[in-house]
Design a protein around this motif. Structure first.
Motif, PDB file in Angstrom:
ATOM      1  N   ASN A   1       8.562  -6.720 -12.542  1.00 15.42           N
ATOM      2  CA  ASN A   1       7.023  -7.146 -12.959  1.00 15.42           C
ATOM      3  C   ASN A   1       5.976  -7.043 -11.787  1.00 15.42           C
ATOM      4  OD1 ASN A   1       7.419  -7.517 -15.543  1.00 15.42           O
ATOM      5  ND2 ASN A   1       7.994  -9.636 -15.148  1.00 15.42           N
ATOM      6  N   MET A   2       6.657  -6.417 -10.684  1.00 23.91           N
ATOM      7  CA  MET A   2       5.876  -6.141  -9.430  1.00 23.91           C
ATOM      8  C   MET A   2       5.722  -4.827  -9.241  1.00 23.91           C
ATOM      9  SD  MET A   2       6.506  -7.982  -5.839  1.00 23.91           S
ATOM     10  CE  MET A   2       6.061  -9.693  -6.302  1.00 23.91           C
ATOM     11  N   ILE A   3       4.407  -4.563  -8.455  1.00 21.72           N
ATOM     12  CA  ILE A   3       4.022  -3.312  -8.075  1.00 21.72           C
ATOM     13  C   ILE A   3       3.400  -3.677  -6.528  1.00 21.72           C
ATOM     14  CG2 ILE A   3       2.461  -1.382  -7.909  1.00 21.72           C
ATOM     15  CD1 ILE A   3       2.191  -1.781 -10.876  1.00 21.72           C
ATOM     16  N   VAL A   4       3.806  -2.741  -5.545  1.00 18.75           N
ATOM     17  CA  VAL A   4       3.335  -2.943  -4.284  1.00 18.75           C
ATOM     18  C   VAL A   4       2.954  -1.645  -3.622  1.00 18.75           C
ATOM     19  CG1 VAL A   4       3.665  -4.003  -2.101  1.00 18.75           C
ATOM     20  CG2 VAL A   4       4.762  -4.848  -3.705  1.00 18.75           C
ATOM     21  N   ALA A   5       1.561  -1.275  -3.312  1.00 16.25           N
ATOM     22  CA  ALA A   5       1.200  -0.145  -2.879  1.00 16.25           C
ATOM     23  C   ALA A   5       0.703  -0.274  -1.620  1.00 16.25           C
ATOM     24  CB  ALA A   5      -0.087   0.234  -3.906  1.00 16.25           C
ATOM     25  N   VAL A   6       0.992   0.659  -0.896  1.00  9.97           N
ATOM     26  CA  VAL A   6       0.383   0.580   0.649  1.00  9.97           C
ATOM     27  C   VAL A   6      -0.335   1.828   1.035  1.00  9.97           C
ATOM     28  CG1 VAL A   6       2.452  -0.840   1.223  1.00  9.97           C
ATOM     29  CG2 VAL A   6       2.707   1.631   1.500  1.00  9.97           C
ATOM     30  N   GLY A   7      -1.187   1.611   2.154  1.00  5.87           N
ATOM     31  CA  GLY A   7      -1.888   2.825   2.627  1.00  5.87           C
ATOM     32  C   GLY A   7      -2.919   2.083   3.746  1.00  5.87           C
ATOM     33  N   ASN A   8      -3.913   3.017   3.906  1.00  4.93           N
ATOM     34  CA  ASN A   8      -4.955   2.480   4.828  1.00  4.93           C
ATOM     35  C   ASN A   8      -6.371   2.863   4.376  1.00  4.93           C
ATOM     36  OD1 ASN A   8      -3.817   5.385   5.500  1.00  4.93           O
ATOM     37  ND2 ASN A   8      -5.961   5.345   6.181  1.00  4.93           N
ATOM     38  N   SER A   9      -7.404   1.978   5.325  1.00  2.00           N
ATOM     39  CA  SER A   9      -8.661   2.237   4.943  1.00  2.00           C
ATOM     40  C   SER A   9      -9.114   3.645   5.408  1.00  2.00           C
ATOM     41  CB  SER A   9      -9.422   1.110   5.575  1.00  2.00           C
ATOM     42  OG  SER A   9     -10.746   1.404   5.784  1.00  2.00           O
ATOM     43  N   ALA A  10      -9.804   4.397   4.794  1.00  2.79           N
ATOM     44  CA  ALA A  10     -10.254   5.728   5.294  1.00  2.79           C
ATOM     45  C   ALA A  10     -11.313   5.473   6.452  1.00  2.79           C
ATOM     46  CB  ALA A  10     -10.793   6.286   4.096  1.00  2.79           C
ATOM     47  N   THR A  11     -11.973   4.363   6.565  1.00  5.45           N
ATOM     48  CA  THR A  11     -13.085   4.277   7.584  1.00  5.45           C
ATOM     49  C   THR A  11     -12.650   3.400   8.642  1.00  5.45           C
ATOM     50  OG1 THR A  11     -13.881   2.405   6.210  1.00  5.45           O
ATOM     51  CG2 THR A  11     -14.794   4.567   5.764  1.00  5.45           C
ATOM     52  N   SER A  12     -11.892   2.403   8.512  1.00  3.37           N
ATOM     53  CA  SER A  12     -11.478   1.585   9.736  1.00  3.37           C
ATOM     54  C   SER A  12     -10.034   1.726   9.939  1.00  3.37           C
ATOM     55  CB  SER A  12     -11.660   0.055   8.994  1.00  3.37           C
ATOM     56  OG  SER A  12     -10.806  -0.212   8.182  1.00  3.37           O
ATOM     57  N   GLU A  13      -9.236   2.452   9.315  1.00  2.00           N
ATOM     58  CA  GLU A  13      -8.037   2.575   9.438  1.00  2.00           C
ATOM     59  C   GLU A  13      -7.183   1.640   9.462  1.00  2.00           C
ATOM     60  OE1 GLU A  13      -7.350   5.018  13.069  1.00  2.00           O
ATOM     61  OE2 GLU A  13      -8.245   6.753  12.207  1.00  2.00           O
ATOM     62  N   GLN A  14      -7.889   0.555   9.040  1.00  4.75           N
ATOM     63  CA  GLN A  14      -6.839  -0.816   8.648  1.00  4.75           C
ATOM     64  C   GLN A  14      -5.744  -0.699   7.786  1.00  4.75           C
ATOM     65  OE1 GLN A  14      -9.783  -3.954   7.983  1.00  4.75           O
ATOM     66  NE2 GLN A  14      -9.010  -4.877   9.716  1.00  4.75           N
ATOM     67  N   ALA A  15      -4.434  -1.198   8.005  1.00 10.97           N
ATOM     68  CA  ALA A  15      -3.312  -0.953   6.926  1.00 10.97           C
ATOM     69  C   ALA A  15      -3.977  -1.987   5.887  1.00 10.97           C
ATOM     70  CB  ALA A  15      -2.450  -1.814   7.638  1.00 10.97           C
ATOM     71  N   VAL A  16      -3.364  -1.271   4.698  1.00  9.45           N
ATOM     72  CA  VAL A  16      -3.782  -2.009   3.271  1.00  9.45           C
ATOM     73  C   VAL A  16      -2.524  -2.371   2.395  1.00  9.45           C
ATOM     74  CG1 VAL A  16      -4.967  -1.795   1.173  1.00  9.45           C
ATOM     75  CG2 VAL A  16      -6.111  -1.195   3.300  1.00  9.45           C
ATOM     76  N   ILE A  17      -2.251  -3.441   2.022  1.00 11.18           N
ATOM     77  CA  ILE A  17      -1.008  -3.495   1.212  1.00 11.18           C
ATOM     78  C   ILE A  17      -1.639  -4.346  -0.120  1.00 11.18           C
ATOM     79  CG2 ILE A  17       0.952  -4.880   0.773  1.00 11.18           C
ATOM     80  CD1 ILE A  17       1.477  -5.014   3.670  1.00 11.18           C
ATOM     81  N   THR A  18      -1.473  -3.888  -1.429  1.00 16.98           N
ATOM     82  CA  THR A  18      -1.968  -4.201  -2.616  1.00 16.98           C
ATOM     83  C   THR A  18      -0.780  -4.728  -3.504  1.00 16.98           C
ATOM     84  OG1 THR A  18      -3.937  -3.061  -2.512  1.00 16.98           O
ATOM     85  CG2 THR A  18      -3.340  -3.843  -4.725  1.00 16.98           C
ATOM     86  N   VAL A  19      -0.580  -5.845  -3.923  1.00 15.57           N
ATOM     87  CA  VAL A  19       0.416  -6.518  -4.724  1.00 15.57           C
ATOM     88  C   VAL A  19       0.058  -6.631  -6.254  1.00 15.57           C
ATOM     89  CG1 VAL A  19       2.165  -8.114  -4.977  1.00 15.57           C
ATOM     90  CG2 VAL A  19       1.349  -7.579  -2.734  1.00 15.57           C
ATOM     91  N   GLY A  20       0.500  -5.904  -7.099  1.00 15.57           N
ATOM     92  CA  GLY A  20       0.239  -6.334  -8.553  1.00 15.57           C
ATOM     93  C   GLY A  20       1.307  -6.942  -9.004  1.00 15.57           C
ATOM     94  N   SER A  21       1.015  -8.004 -10.217  1.00  9.83           N
ATOM     95  CA  SER A  21       2.127  -8.517 -11.010  1.00  9.83           C
ATOM     96  C   SER A  21       1.542  -8.965 -12.327  1.00  9.83           C
ATOM     97  CB  SER A  21       2.701  -9.944 -10.297  1.00  9.83           C
ATOM     98  OG  SER A  21       1.410 -10.809 -10.300  1.00  9.83           O
ATOM     99  N   ARG A  22       2.532  -9.037 -13.378  1.00  7.45           N
ATOM    100  CA  ARG A  22       2.286  -9.246 -14.714  1.00  7.45           C
ATOM    101  C   ARG A  22       3.217 -10.504 -15.287  1.00  7.45           C
ATOM    102  NH1 ARG A  22       4.706  -3.727 -16.693  1.00  7.45           N
ATOM    103  NH2 ARG A  22       6.848  -4.012 -16.180  1.00  7.45           N
TER     104      ARG A  22
END
Length: 293
Positions: free
Chosen positions: A272-293
């Protein structure tokens, strides 16, 4: 750069991360992983050899991570593997002489059946404690690999920065034989299969092949997609540019409100978990987005 879900209290994401040091000034030595223990994120440095065979080590950018269990996790950079055993990191430099360019994906079923794929057509198979290079038949970058059990392993081949490069999907059988399977000729960044025969792919579109040929799955958004994963034919997630995250429930796509500044590069899905990773296109900050149900 990549993410793996061991369970909902054990998640690893990897890349290159710079933080401020204790005195508030930028720390010039990067971190290269983050770990979720169910309550908080920790940020370790995982050491790789600067030159294999020599003693100097550094926390170089990690390109891919793959897990079998909490005490069985593999990390890769441009020329080395590191194995987390639960108590220590074990370095494996033996692949260095067999690869050309970065490793883009690690996938496998066990310690005796592990694959790495990467730039310039690199495919290596780990079996009987040795890495064996497979003849991929291409010099184009291999972006992704996925399989199920002892079924064929599928690989996505393309280079979105060079439209003249090959665009195809490879199939590895018996751990040694590499063939090309039918494909629509569009850019392909990622492949996924729930059972070894029913295939999904994404890149310049999202596609399904249930045995009767490729059919495009219209998500409702004209976004280049970078990674596709799932739990089954009615439970699939795909991510991409402009903060794109979409879920297929077997009947329709649900597109989640995007963060337009985010470029998602990889996604993992488990239970029941999704984890997406990437980065900000403008600041280059790392991004982790966690989804659950």
């Amino acid at each position: 750069n990549d993410v793996t879900i061991v369970n909902d209290t054990d998640i690893w994401a990897v890349g290159m991360i710079y933080l401020d040091s204790a005195d508030g000034n930028p720390d010039i030595t990067p971190y290269n992983a983050v770990h979720w223990n169910g309550k908080a994120w920790s940020i370790p440095r995982i050491e790789f050899h600067t030159i294999c065979g020599q003693s100097h080590m550094g926390s170089y950018p990690i390109s891919s991570v793959y897990s079998f269990a909490p005490d069985d996790i593999w990390f890769s950079d441009a020329g080395e593997m590191v194995h987390w055993t639960g108590s220590q990191y074990e370095n494996d430099c033996s692949i260095g002489s067999q690869i050309s360019g970065a490793i883009n994906r690690v996938w496998g079923t066990s310690l005796t059946n592990l694959y790495v794929v990467g730039n310039n057509g690199t495919i290596l198979h780990y079996s009987n404690s040795n890495w064996v290079k497979l003849a991929s038949g291409t010099t184009t970058d291999i972006n992704d690999a996925w399989g199920v059990g002892n079924s064929p392993v599928y690989c996505a081949v393309s280079n979105s920065f060079d439209p003249n490069e090959e665009k195809r999907i490879l199939k590895i059988t018996n751990g040694t034989k590499v063939d090309t399977v039918s494909w629509v000729g569009r850019e392909v960044s990622s492949v996924w299969t729930p059972d070894g025969t029913h295939l999904y792919a994404c890149g310049d579109g999202v596609f399904e092949n249930d045995g009767g040929g490729w059919k495009e799955m219209v998500t409702g958004a004209s976004i280049y997609t970078s990674c596709i994963r799932g739990n089954g034919t009615n439970d699939i997630v795909v991510v991409g540019g402009f903060g794109f995250i979409a879920h297929w429930n077997g009947a329709h796509w649900e597109i989640y409100p995007p963060s337009m500044d985010v470029l998602y590069t990889k996604v993992a899905m488990k239970g029941n978990m999704i984890v997406a990773v990437g980065n900000s296109a403008t600041s280059e900050q790392a991004v982790i987005t966690v989804g659950s149900r």
